[in-house]
Write a protein that holds these residues in place. Structure first.
Motif, PDB file in Angstrom:
ATOM      1  N   ASP A  74       0.732  -1.799   0.102  1.00  0.00           N
ATOM      2  CA  ASP A  74      -0.195  -0.118  -0.004  1.00  0.00           C
ATOM      3  C   ASP A  74       0.871   1.254  -0.227  1.00  0.00           C
ATOM      4  O   ASP A  74       0.146   2.311  -0.651  1.00  0.00           O
ATOM      5  CB  ASP A  74      -1.177   0.273   1.333  1.00  0.00           C
ATOM      6  N   LYS A  95      -6.476  -1.671  -4.609  1.00  0.00           N
ATOM      7  CA  LYS A  95      -6.671  -0.797  -3.682  1.00  0.00           C
ATOM      8  C   LYS A  95      -5.857  -1.297  -2.496  1.00  0.00           C
ATOM      9  O   LYS A  95      -5.013  -2.347  -2.143  1.00  0.00           O
ATOM     10  CB  LYS A  95      -7.945  -1.728  -3.189  1.00  0.00           C
ATOM     11  N   PRO A  96      -5.870  -0.853  -1.336  1.00  0.00           N
ATOM     12  CA  PRO A  96      -6.791   0.517  -1.327  1.00  0.00           C
ATOM     13  C   PRO A  96      -5.821   1.859  -2.430  1.00  0.00           C
ATOM     14  O   PRO A  96      -4.530   1.286  -2.441  1.00  0.00           O
ATOM     15  CB  PRO A  96      -6.382   1.130   0.215  1.00  0.00           C
ATOM     16  N   GLN A 122     -10.886  -2.916  -8.499  1.00  0.00           N
ATOM     17  CA  GLN A 122     -11.733  -3.429  -7.249  1.00  0.00           C
ATOM     18  C   GLN A 122     -13.184  -4.113  -7.989  1.00  0.00           C
ATOM     19  O   GLN A 122     -13.950  -4.321  -8.445  1.00  0.00           O
ATOM     20  CB  GLN A 122     -12.966  -1.952  -6.917  1.00  0.00           C
ATOM     21  N   ARG A 171      -2.529   1.910   9.046  1.00  0.00           N
ATOM     22  CA  ARG A 171      -3.668   2.137   7.817  1.00  0.00           C
ATOM     23  C   ARG A 171      -3.329   0.704   7.094  1.00  0.00           C
ATOM     24  O   ARG A 171      -3.127   0.140   6.510  1.00  0.00           O
ATOM     25  CB  ARG A 171      -3.414   3.690   6.687  1.00  0.00           C
ATOM     26  N   PHE A 176      -8.582  -1.556   5.483  1.00  0.00           N
ATOM     27  CA  PHE A 176      -7.547  -0.864   4.579  1.00  0.00           C
ATOM     28  C   PHE A 176      -7.721  -2.254   3.596  1.00  0.00           C
ATOM     29  O   PHE A 176      -7.228  -1.978   2.569  1.00  0.00           O
ATOM     30  CB  PHE A 176      -6.676  -0.134   4.489  1.00  0.00           C
ATOM     31  N   SER A 180     -11.684  -2.176   1.822  1.00  0.00           N
ATOM     32  CA  SER A 180     -11.795  -1.432   1.130  1.00  0.00           C
ATOM     33  C   SER A 180     -12.888  -1.648  -0.208  1.00  0.00           C
ATOM     34  O   SER A 180     -13.039  -1.305  -1.432  1.00  0.00           O
ATOM     35  CB  SER A 180     -10.171  -1.200   0.364  1.00  0.00           C
ATOM     36  N   ASP A 184     -16.511  -0.378  -0.939  1.00  0.00           N
ATOM     37  CA  ASP A 184     -16.298   0.133  -2.006  1.00  0.00           C
ATOM     38  C   ASP A 184     -17.814  -0.596  -3.099  1.00  0.00           C
ATOM     39  O   ASP A 184     -18.467   0.159  -3.419  1.00  0.00           O
ATOM     40  CB  ASP A 184     -15.535  -0.495  -2.949  1.00  0.00           C
ATOM     41  N   SER A 326     -12.795   5.754  -5.586  1.00  0.00           N
ATOM     42  CA  SER A 326     -12.120   4.363  -4.973  1.00  0.00           C
ATOM     43  C   SER A 326     -11.139   5.983  -3.657  1.00  0.00           C
ATOM     44  O   SER A 326     -10.468   5.966  -2.890  1.00  0.00           O
ATOM     45  CB  SER A 326     -11.019   4.631  -6.061  1.00  0.00           C
ATOM     46  N   ILE A 330     -11.442   5.636   0.195  1.00  0.00           N
ATOM     47  CA  ILE A 330     -10.745   6.183   0.976  1.00  0.00           C
ATOM     48  C   ILE A 330     -10.879   7.549   2.078  1.00  0.00           C
ATOM     49  O   ILE A 330     -10.493   7.292   3.734  1.00  0.00           O
ATOM     50  CB  ILE A 330      -9.087   6.919   0.250  1.00  0.00           C
ATOM     51  N   LEU A 333     -12.722   5.105   4.870  1.00  0.00           N
ATOM     52  CA  LEU A 333     -12.173   4.507   5.711  1.00  0.00           C
ATOM     53  C   LEU A 333     -11.091   5.476   6.731  1.00  0.00           C
ATOM     54  O   LEU A 333     -11.122   5.111   7.599  1.00  0.00           O
ATOM     55  CB  LEU A 333     -11.151   4.314   4.712  1.00  0.00           C
TER      56      LEU A 333
END
Length: 348
Positions: A74, A95-96, A122, A171, A176, A180, A184, A326, A330, A333
């Motif tokens: 990430d 993702k994320p 995704q 994170r 995450f 995610s 979504d 997306s 975030i 999140l």
């Protein structure tokens, strides 16, 4: 015959081996041109035609490469996406999307500036259970929805050694990672909520990152509840939906990931289908009649993501997974972290 999209993978870990590589191999409109492996040569077996490069700079500065897939840990998503876009490449990122909203906004603006495609992988928008739930809601089979609950649980009662996913800051962890996907999916179904309340936890002994979350998203007429835990040995329903006319429960997890891990390709016959034993249970009212029974699960198809990418690049089609969507995930999140830390509901 149309243009072949010359594609480069920024790593060859689980994501490259299991998800991106097989989808690209199954789609004749893409060619895996090059793969970044800093020290190993694992990709030779499955992609003998691909060039192995030893640095990201070498990867993105190959003039033949059209599309770069950022499937790295990430923390590298933002800097690598930025470098690839500045090098004039179209970009898909795992993702994320990024670690902050500001990073996401900067990348969106950069893609627009250079007139390049930017999308987030995704893939679980094409899970078989999610597609089935979407159809049930679109056709009003439950009447007015009053509660939506989605679980993505696992049983892993140990700390997996040697993976970045088990270490780091707030994170990193299940929020995450799997969060995610669930966020979504909910935003795709219902848009952004009015408010959000989240509780996170570390359940496993010696754990460093969150391995549990419970998120409640409030909409004008119903609540969407999202949960995940690494300590669920006997899972309940993956989806539970309740409405004014009926209920729907769906057990099991989409089979595509396990099929890909076993070496299957997403162009095989009957791809994404599942045994009848996993079909969902519907109990509802339809035109005054009580209907109770199983609902056949629609086939899942992760390859739909890449089919759309090709249509965008060659035919100007609408992008299925837009970076702005997306970016909103975030933001949600971030609100989950804020809600947990401040022990309060966040109003959007």
């Amino acid at each position: 015959m149309g243009k072949t999209i010359q594609t480069a993978l920024a790593s060859f870990g689980m994501s490259g081996m299991v998800f991106h590589g097989p989808s690209l191999k199954a789609n004749p409109n893409f060619n895996v041109h090059s793969i970044l492996e800093r020290t190993k040569n694992q990709s030779i077996k499955d992609y003998p035609q691909a060039r192995i490069v030893r640095s990201f700079e070498e990867l993105i500065h190959q003039p033949e490469v059209d599309l770069v897939i950022i499937n790295t840990p990430d923390r590298f998503h933002y800097p690598m996406c930025k470098q690839a876009l500045e090098a004039g490449k179209h970009v898909i990122v795992e993702k994320p999307f990024t670690q902050t909203v500001n990073q996401a906004n900067e990348l969106i603006q950069l893609a627009q500036k250079h007139n390049r495609l930017l999308s987030v992988y995704q893939n679980r928008r094409w899970d078989n259970d999610f597609l089935t739930v979407k159809k049930i809601l679109n056709e009003g089979m439950l009447g007015r929805l009053v509660e939506f609950e989605s679980h993505f649980d696992r049983y892993r009662n140990f700390i997996q050694e040697g993976t970045w996913k088990e270490a780091g800051d707030k994170r990193h962890g299940v929020l995450f990672n799997l969060g995610s996907h669930l966020l979504d999916q909910v935003v795709q179904l219902f848009g952004l909520p009015k408010s959000l309340t989240a509780h996170l936890d570390i359940l496993r002994t010696s754990g460093e990152v969150n391995d549990y979350f419970d998120i409640r998203m409030q909409y004008p007429d119903f609540a969407a509840i999202l949960k995940s835990s690494y300590l669920v040995r006997e899972p309940g329903p993956r989806f539970s939906l309740h409405g004014t006319l009926g209920s729907f429960h769906k057990w099991g997890i989409d089979p595509q990931e396990e099929l890909l891990k076993a070496g299957h390709l997403p162009n095989e016959a009957h791809w994404g289908t599942e045994p009848k034993a996993y079909w969902g249970q519907l109990n509802t009212e339809w035109n005054g009649l009580n209907i109770k029974g199983t609902i056949e699960t629609l086939p899942g198809n992760y390859n739909s993501y890449y089919e759309n990418i090709y249509d965008v690049l060659t035919n100007g089609a609408e992008l299925a997974v837009k970076p702005e969507e997306s970016r909103d995930v975030i933001q949600l999140l971030d609100y989950c972290l804020q809600s947990h830390e401040e022990k309060r509901t966040i109003f959007l």
